[in-house]
Design a protein around this motif. Structure first.
Motif, short mmCIF file in Angstrom:
data_model
loop_
_atom_site.label_atom_id
_atom_site.label_comp_id
_atom_site.label_asym_id
_atom_site.label_seq_id
_atom_site.Cartn_x
_atom_site.Cartn_y
_atom_site.Cartn_z
N GLN A 295 3.66 -9.36 -11.88
CA GLN A 295 4.70 -8.35 -11.43
C GLN A 295 4.66 -6.96 -12.42
N ARG B 132 1.84 -5.74 -13.19
CA ARG B 132 0.55 -4.89 -12.59
C ARG B 132 1.46 -4.20 -11.44
N ALA B 133 2.00 -5.04 -10.65
CA ALA B 133 2.75 -4.23 -9.60
C ALA B 133 3.65 -3.19 -9.99
N ARG C 218 2.90 -1.07 -12.59
CA ARG C 218 2.21 0.10 -12.73
C ARG C 218 1.59 0.50 -11.58
N ALA C 219 1.19 -0.23 -10.50
CA ALA C 219 0.93 0.28 -9.15
C ALA C 219 1.98 0.91 -8.80
N ASP D 145 2.03 4.28 -10.16
CA ASP D 145 0.71 5.38 -9.78
C ASP D 145 1.01 5.67 -8.44
N ASP D 146 1.40 5.17 -7.57
CA ASP D 146 1.54 5.42 -5.90
C ASP D 146 2.46 4.54 -5.21
N GLN E 30 3.61 4.70 -2.27
CA GLN E 30 2.94 4.75 -0.71
C GLN E 30 2.14 3.46 -0.79
N ALA E 31 0.99 3.50 -1.65
CA ALA E 31 0.03 2.64 -1.53
C ALA E 31 0.34 1.41 -2.02
N ALA E 32 1.53 1.25 -2.85
CA ALA E 32 1.99 0.03 -3.51
C ALA E 32 2.67 -0.67 -2.32
N LEU E 33 3.62 -0.02 -1.34
CA LEU E 33 3.89 -0.41 -0.24
C LEU E 33 3.24 -0.99 0.87
N VAL F 47 3.87 -4.60 -1.92
CA VAL F 47 4.73 -4.68 -2.89
C VAL F 47 6.17 -4.14 -2.54
N ILE G 94 10.78 -4.25 -7.47
CA ILE G 94 10.17 -3.60 -8.63
C ILE G 94 11.22 -2.87 -9.24
#
Lengths: 335, 278
Positions: free
Chosen positions: A204, A206-207, A209-210, A213-214, A216-219, A223, A228
């Protein structure tokens, strides 16, 4: 040891301790800002709300007592029991998680993809709403945080005699250091280590931090932003509770507690909005800086009361020369 | 790969069906005006067209990423294995086995390459061992990533980031990957390499690909079937081989005409002449 030097060291140490408390508040800001880009103006009020809830539960106060009495004509104020401190802390944590969930569900879920300024405005609204709720729920009078409740759970306070004696024997001058400050420092250190470990080594984390960062990319990898964000608001709520306990024990649980948020602002500018260690170092620098400045320059030459503005001056300098703060994330840009 | 038996299979085994969808952004901007397409299981399907044709929007409508950009599917339906997914949360869609690799790579810059890949496995619950096995599988396809596993993704090259993005998608153990513009900003050699890897992932892992690409030439060489989009509508579709030989496609998208390959120099000199006159 010359008197002046001993005083300076003592002021320095006291500054460090004050800095820890600033850092605790700043930490809550960093968590939310990092994961969602929201500058949470309500962080200070969350600390107030958490501290009031803790005291209220501890004393067995009936929530919304005034409201209930006004509507039903009853006269209830207390349940007539006191709650064990640890249980009360646990219950308060649950309340803060519920708050995080509600904030996400009713406010920020509907504002996904909006401009940062709109999100910021929403947190201002949230701050005043929460202040009102705290008032309605627990009443507006000044409360003492039970530093030594009946159940024997004590937040140590007062002068640390051991340090006083040891330093007196060693240097011929006893340092005055508050026990509470020492506890606050230790708690803050544990909190920071815990948060950093969580962010670095868990799924979680790591998610989280993801997402920072971004979005859209996490989605895109599945994620759940909602989850989160509830998670970071809960963590921020927990940090607010710790800050609320420490500040409340120091100066009583009162509404001016929400104003410590303003003191966290220069801390953030110094440390960087996105760095957990930055919040700590920033807090310490501000704490030490303002105490030393007052002691060495402010009081003798400027007529004192420099503590009120020193932090902001320092922040201003940082904004000019290092806008991302000491530890702010370098903006990685590739073209 | 797409021989007669497969063409027969195309009709029965469409894993993804997009049925006449219309997409509107911000309640006013109409981007897709009725797009329909079928993605056969185990194939590579290409979605071609110029800038603004609606390729990315189509992919985002499928993966559910539209919502976070204030876009919405207002008409039509998207079915994955017969189940409607056009109103699903992206996380649900990933769990169903559809994952999107976004245009422009979108790696998590401050996470290391390995952390990026592990984040791809976020929705999985089949244990660390299985995830680590897949990590090794991704490293086998992209040995370069293994070398850079400890570097922050933001400091790796464009090609490595593209590999990272594809690898991250693979880590979710998908059945279908929606691959958006993998060639963007990469050297021709690297584009070739990435497409080769996509092809072998498709053949060896049985992953279905829906590929949006401006580089028509490369895309049609690797895909089995193609759709051509123009301003929010499908204007042409067919097996990749047929599209490659189609006169219009040749002229508009491959830069070939009856007189053979048109040189870029001709085009430029024509433009220059025009400017001289005006």
């Amino acid at each position: 040891m010359p008197e002046q030097l001993a005083y300076t060291i003592e002021v320095f140490l006291n500054g460090l301790m004050a800095g820890v408390l600033y850092a605790l508040v700043a930490l809550g800001f960093v968590l939310i800002y990092k994961a969602s880009g929201i500058f949470n103006y309500a962080q200070g009020v969350m600390a107030l709300f958490a501290a009031m809830t803790l005291v209220g539960i501890q004393n067995g106060q009936v929530p919304f007592a005034h409201l209930i009495n006004a509507i039903f004509g009853t006269d209830v104020h207390k349940f007539g029991w006191t709650v064990h401190s640890f249980l009360a802390i646990l219950l308060t944590v649950i309340v803060m998680i519920a708050l995080a969930w509600a904030v996400q569900k009713f406010v920020f879920k509907h504002l996904v993809g909006q401009e940062p300024i709109i999100l910021f405005m929403a947190t201002i609204g949230l701050a005043y709403f929460l202040e009102g709720v705290a008032d309605l729920m627990w009443g507006s009078e000044l409360k003492a945080l039970n530093v030594c409740a009946a159940d024997g759970v004590c937040l140590p306070q007062g002068l640390n005699m051991w340090i006083d004696e040891t330093t007196f024997n060693a240097f011929g001058y006893g340092f005055f250091i508050d026990n509470l400050d020492i506890v606050a420092s230790i708690v803050a250190a544990i909190l920071v280590i815990g948060l950093v470990m969580f962010a670095q080594y868990t799924k979680q984390g790591r998610a989280m931090r993801a997402v920072a960062d971004d979005h859209q990319a996490a989605l895109s990898v599945g994620v759940s932003l909602n989850f989160i964000w509830v998670l970071v608001w809960s963590l921020a709520g927990f940090v607010a509770l710790v800050a609320g306990i420490m500040w409340g024990a120091k100066s009583g649980v009162q509404f001016s507690l929400s104003l410590i948020a303003l003191k966290a602002l220069p801390v953030l500018m110094l440390g960087g909005f996105t760095s957990i260690p930055g919040a700590i170092v920033g807090g310490l620098i501000i704490g030490v800086g303002e105490k030393l400045f007052e002691f060495l320059i402010g009081a003798p030459f400027l007529g004192g009361a420099t503590e009120n503005w020193f932090a902001y001056m320092l922040a201003l300098l940082f904004l000019v020369f290092r806008p991302q703060g000491l530890f702010g994330e370098k903006i990685i840009e590739r073209v | 790969m797409l021989d007669d038996t497969d063409t027969a299979a195309v009709q029965v085994d469409n894993v993804l069906e997009v049925n006449n969808i219309e997409v509107i952004y911000n309640h006013v901007i109409l981007v897709l005006k009725g797009v329909s397409l079928n993605v056969p299981k185990g194939g590579i399907t290409a979605l071609l067209g110029g800038n603004g044709a609606g390729k990315t929007t189509t992919l985002k409508a499928i993966s559910g990423l539209l919502a976070s950009e204030r876009g919405e599917v207002t008409k039509g339906s998207i079915k994955y294995r017969g189940e409607p997914i056009h109103h699903a949360d992206p996380a649900e869609t990933v769990k169903k086995g559809v994952v999107q690799v976004m245009e422009g790579r979108h790696c998590f810059e401050h996470l290391t390459i390995e952390e990026n890949l592990l984040t791809g496995a976020y929705t999985r619950s089949d244990g660390t061992a299985a995830i680590n096995a897949d990590l090794e599988m991704v490293y086998d396809y992209f040995p370069r990533l293994k070398e850079r596993r400890r570097s922050q993704a933001g400091y790796t090259s464009g090609g490595e980031q593209q590999m990272c993005a594809v690898g991250r998608a693979l880590m979710s153990k998908p059945e279908t990957i929606l691959l958006d513009e993998p060639s963007m900003g990469l050297a021709p050699q690297l584009v070739e390499q990435i497409f080769e890897i996509v092809k072998s992932i498709n053949e060896e892992q049985g992953v279905t690909f829906l590929l949006a690409e401006q580089n028509t030439n490369v895309a049609l060489r690797f895909a089995h079937y193609g759709y051509i989009l123009e301003s929010g509508r499908v204007v042409m579709d067919g097996p990749a081989k047929d599209l490659r030989e189609n006169q219009d496609v040749k002229e508009f998208y491959l830069g070939l005409s009856d007189e053979g390959r048109k040189s870029y120099r001709d085009v430029r000199s024509y433009r220059r002449r025009k400017r001289w006159l005006s």
